[in-house]
Design an enzyme around this catalytic site. Structure first.
Site, short mmCIF file in Angstrom:
data_model
loop_
_atom_site.label_atom_id
_atom_site.label_comp_id
_atom_site.label_asym_id
_atom_site.label_seq_id
_atom_site.Cartn_x
_atom_site.Cartn_y
_atom_site.Cartn_z
N ARG A 38 25.96 72.97 -23.78
CA ARG A 38 25.21 74.13 -23.29
C ARG A 38 24.71 74.93 -24.48
O ARG A 38 25.45 75.14 -25.43
CB ARG A 38 26.10 75.01 -22.43
CG ARG A 38 26.71 74.30 -21.25
CD ARG A 38 27.44 75.31 -20.37
NE ARG A 38 27.96 74.67 -19.19
CZ ARG A 38 29.21 74.23 -19.07
NH1 ARG A 38 30.05 74.40 -20.07
NH2 ARG A 38 29.60 73.66 -17.96
N ARG A 43 21.49 70.11 -23.88
CA ARG A 43 20.62 70.58 -22.80
C ARG A 43 19.83 71.79 -23.30
O ARG A 43 20.40 72.72 -23.86
CB ARG A 43 21.48 71.01 -21.60
CG ARG A 43 20.64 71.53 -20.43
CD ARG A 43 21.51 71.97 -19.28
NE ARG A 43 22.27 73.17 -19.63
CZ ARG A 43 23.22 73.68 -18.85
NH1 ARG A 43 23.53 73.10 -17.70
NH2 ARG A 43 23.86 74.77 -19.20
N GLU A 77 19.49 68.31 -10.34
CA GLU A 77 20.24 69.38 -9.69
C GLU A 77 19.42 70.06 -8.59
O GLU A 77 19.86 71.01 -7.97
CB GLU A 77 20.72 70.40 -10.72
CG GLU A 77 19.63 70.90 -11.64
CD GLU A 77 20.17 71.67 -12.85
OE1 GLU A 77 21.28 72.20 -12.76
OE2 GLU A 77 19.47 71.72 -13.87
N ASN A 95 27.08 71.28 -9.42
CA ASN A 95 27.26 72.68 -8.99
C ASN A 95 25.98 73.24 -8.36
O ASN A 95 26.00 73.78 -7.27
CB ASN A 95 27.65 73.56 -10.19
CG ASN A 95 28.95 73.13 -10.83
OD1 ASN A 95 29.52 72.11 -10.43
ND2 ASN A 95 29.42 73.88 -11.80
N ARG A 126 27.83 80.10 -3.45
CA ARG A 126 29.28 80.06 -3.28
C ARG A 126 29.98 81.32 -3.76
O ARG A 126 31.18 81.48 -3.59
CB ARG A 126 29.88 78.82 -3.93
CG ARG A 126 29.88 78.84 -5.43
CD ARG A 126 30.72 77.68 -5.91
NE ARG A 126 30.30 77.31 -7.25
CZ ARG A 126 30.93 76.46 -7.99
NH1 ARG A 126 31.99 75.85 -7.54
NH2 ARG A 126 30.50 76.17 -9.19
N CYS A 178 27.86 65.73 -14.56
CA CYS A 178 28.50 66.73 -15.41
C CYS A 178 28.92 67.98 -14.67
O CYS A 178 29.27 68.97 -15.28
CB CYS A 178 27.60 67.10 -16.59
SG CYS A 178 26.08 67.91 -16.11
#
Lengths: 590, 89
Positions: free
Chosen positions: A305, A341, A439, A462, A473, A510
């Protein structure tokens, strides 16, 4: 202290850093200083007051210098914040202006400082640039520090702790976080904060159990009372009784014993019983974590990240800063790969866009969209990544791709940057692997089309779950709908793997799902060859892979694909895991 | 001695906290006083907060006035800093 003995009470917060710790609470007071206002009735007093102010500023300067010197390596980016605070101390708008207030208005230093702060606030409010007007918070911090020195009240340093304690605080500021690295801090709990906050990340890096976002923990915990902090579940037990202490102590020992037994075998390859090797990689955020990836047996970094350097600096980090960071990781992890990323931030975190409030940030200007909108900033990052690729096995990954045009736009910029580097005669890996995060559900639907444009997919579960099931969430009213085992999610994962296999490209996963022990048979059964998980989870996930045959995992996945609800899948996989690894027990979720 | 020069801020981020800090740091190395002017507003170039209040994004035109015995050396160093885009890329 004579107070009523509390009965045990359990409160729940956000599990921010794993581990269980039992110890005494130490409540850290970070409340603001109360200020008294009064006039100075003689000129002697004016001189004394100016001297008192100067002394408080000098002291603040020393404090900031000490803080800066004590910064551990991985938070060196804080250094600039502290340095700018030191400049503000002696800035004429603060220093000279306050002395002028004291001498001309004949008021005490505290009052004069407050007046100065108000003056500066008025000037800054007029400024149209939100980034600059927000700098007032830095001035506020500095003024608060001087006020504290004037009051003689010490800002308590965690480094002065005499015994081992669990820190209880409203918030752990970046300045506090730099002091957490001491043998006296066993763990911490706080009223505010989230798992992705930098304080939480530092706690994880230091291996300190932490629970955050508890709301009012500072009000209900008394100094010196006994606390149990479970950083895995987010539970905090206040004044535990003997039963609770025994229970958690056993869990603590069990966990430690289990973890050390797993860690001892972490160097073994993650080969299934029937001989198929799965690459278990780690997700990281700091260059300093690279060593830990290797120690835990990670086969590279599956997700690096890059937000940290952008969030830490005032302004954008320079190409050199980024390059040095990426290069360090690439060199250390080589020959294993590091998948870097590109920036995955929301527009709200980006200074130049900070004045726009989005109605739906999750669906707004973020990640690759933001990068493509700011090609100059994006190019700096791509250049740094490309240059680092000369020093190891670097893969480049774009986040939040929704369709083909974004890949094409990003690739165009990549080509331009490559050409610039060629012109400048700079070295980089020409055939660097370029991939995307999967994603967004639209990317899943056209995974077969996207697969031909790139070298690898990485599924970020996620966000994928959040977008596919339309569930936030963190919203407690709907969080129950957030289900990794939802048949729709499992089908999507399968679909992406199929598309990747057909095109002959790599695919990895991931998200948090990869680190859940009970998801491992499902994922490798679905055909996943690469998993990227938290550093601490690497040894356990490798052990699980070594305990299962690919054949069994495949038939497990086939059975699961016939099920129709998330609850059925969950029940099935729990029974499956119990048969497979009975000793895992409740550790199936560490 | 007084030296005056006009600049255009060309780095992507303009003058933000880090760049303002660089100017203040540079000023510490010289005896001369420095004043920065934008749209008829002139501020003390040794004050990071004052510089920020000028609000200079990319493309801003500023006038720098340096007064003192080493004003020329100071201006040369400042010119290098600004023209280098404050070390940004």
């Amino acid at each position: 202290m004579a107070h009523e003995k509390n009965t045990p009470k359990t409160v729940y917060g956000i599990p921010a850093s794993p581990g269980i710790v039992i110890g005494k609470a130490h409540v850290v007071d970070r409340s603001k200083v109360k200020v008294m206002y009064h006039y100075l009735i003689s000129d002697d007093l004016v001189d004394q007051e100016v001297a008192r102010f100067r002394e408080a500023v000098e002291k603040a300067k020393e404090q900031l210098t000490t803080l800066k010197d004590r910064l551990p390596d991985y938070v060196k980016d804080h250094a600039f914040i502290l340095e700018s605070h030191r400049m503000i101390l002696k800035d004429s708008m603060v220093y000279n202006a306050t002395i002028k207030h004291i001498t001309e208005d004949k008021i005490n230093a505290e009052w004069a400082l407050k007046k100065t702060l108000l003056d500066i606030k008025n000037v800054f409010q007029e400024i149209d640039d939100e980034y600059i007007s927000n700098r007032i918070s830095d001035v506020g911090n500095v003024v608060e520090r001087i006020l504290r020195n004037l009051s003689g009240k010490q800002q308590e340093s965690l480094l002065d702790l005499k015994e081992r304690v669990i820190i209880v605080a409203h918030d752990i500021s970046p300045e506090d976080a730099t002091e957490l690295n001491t043998s006296k801090v066993m763990g911490f709990v706080s009223n505010v904060g989230a798992k992705t906050s930098h304080t939480a990340i530092i706690a994880q890096a230091l291996g300190l159990p932490a629970v955050m976002g508890l709301g009012n923990i500072t009000d209900i915990v008394e100094e010196g009372c006994l606390l149990i902090v479970d950083g895995n579940t987010g539970e905090v037990v206040i004044q535990p009784d003997d039963d609770a202490i025994i229970y958690y102590h056993e869990r603590q020992i069990q966990r430690e014993r289990y973890r050390s037994s797993i860690i001892r075998t972490s160097y073994l390859p993650a080969k299934t019983l029937d001989g198929y090797e799965i690459a278990v990689m780690a997700n990281t955020e700091f260059a300093g974590e690279t060593e830990a990836v290797k120690e835990n047996g990670g086969a590279g970094i599956g997700l690096y990240r890059t937000e940290f350097l952008y969030l830490k600096s005032n302004g954008f980090p320079s190409e050199e800063e980024l390059f040095n960071d990426y290069k360090q990781v690439a060199e250390k992890i080589a020959p294993d790969p590091v998948i870097i990323r590109t920036l995955d931030l929301g527009g709200d975190k980006f200074l130049s866009y900070s004045n726009k409030k989005e109605a739906n940030p999750a669906l707004g200007l973020r990640a690759i969209r933001l990068s493509l909108k700011n090609p100059q900033v994006f190019k700096v990052q791509i250049r740094a990544i490309l240059r680092a690729s000369a020093y190891g096995n670097v893969w480049l990954m774009f986040p939040m791709i929704s369709g083909l045009s974004e890949i094409q736009a990003a690739n165009r910029i990549l080509t331009e940057v490559k050409k610039d580097l060629d012109d400048a005669g700079m070295d980089y890996k020409r055939d660097i692997r370029v991939g995307i995060m999967i994603e967004i559900p639209s990317a899943v639907a056209i995974a077969d089309i996207l697969a031909h444009q790139i070298d690898f997919f990485s599924i970020g579960t996620n966000d994928l779950i959040q977008y596919a099931l339309a569930v936030d969430r963190t919203n407690e009213d709907v969080a129950y709908l957030y289900k990794p085992f939802h048949p729709a999610i499992l089908r999507m994962i399968r679909q992406v793997i199929t598309a990747a296999d057909k095109a002959g490209i790599e695919v990895s996963l991931c998200g948090a799902m990869a680190g859940e022990p009970c998801c491992v048979p499902i994922l490798i059964g679905a055909g996943m060859k690469r998993l990227s998980v938290n550093i601490q989870s690497v040894p356990l996930i490798k052990k699980i892979i070594r305990s299962i045959s690919l054949k069994d995992a495949e038939s497990c996945f086939e059975d699961i694909m016939k099920l129709t609800t998330a609850n059925q899948v969950e029940a099935y996989i729990k029974a499956f895991m119990k048969d497979l690894l009975p000793e895992l027990g409740e550790n199936a979720f560490i | 001695m007084e030296t005056i020069k006009n600049f255009r801020i060309n780095n992507e981020l303009g003058i933000h906290a880090r760049t303002a800090a660089m100017i203040v740091e540079l000023a510490k190395k010289f005896n001369s006083k420095i004043y920065i002017k934008k749209n008829d507003e002139e501020v003390d170039g040794r004050s990071i907060l004052s510089i920020l209040t000028l609000s200079c994004p990319k493309g801003s035109e500023i006038q720098v006035r340096i007064v003192g015995d080493d004003s020329q050396e100071f201006m040369d160093a400042l010119t290098e800093l600004i023209e280098d885009g404050f070390g940004e890329d």
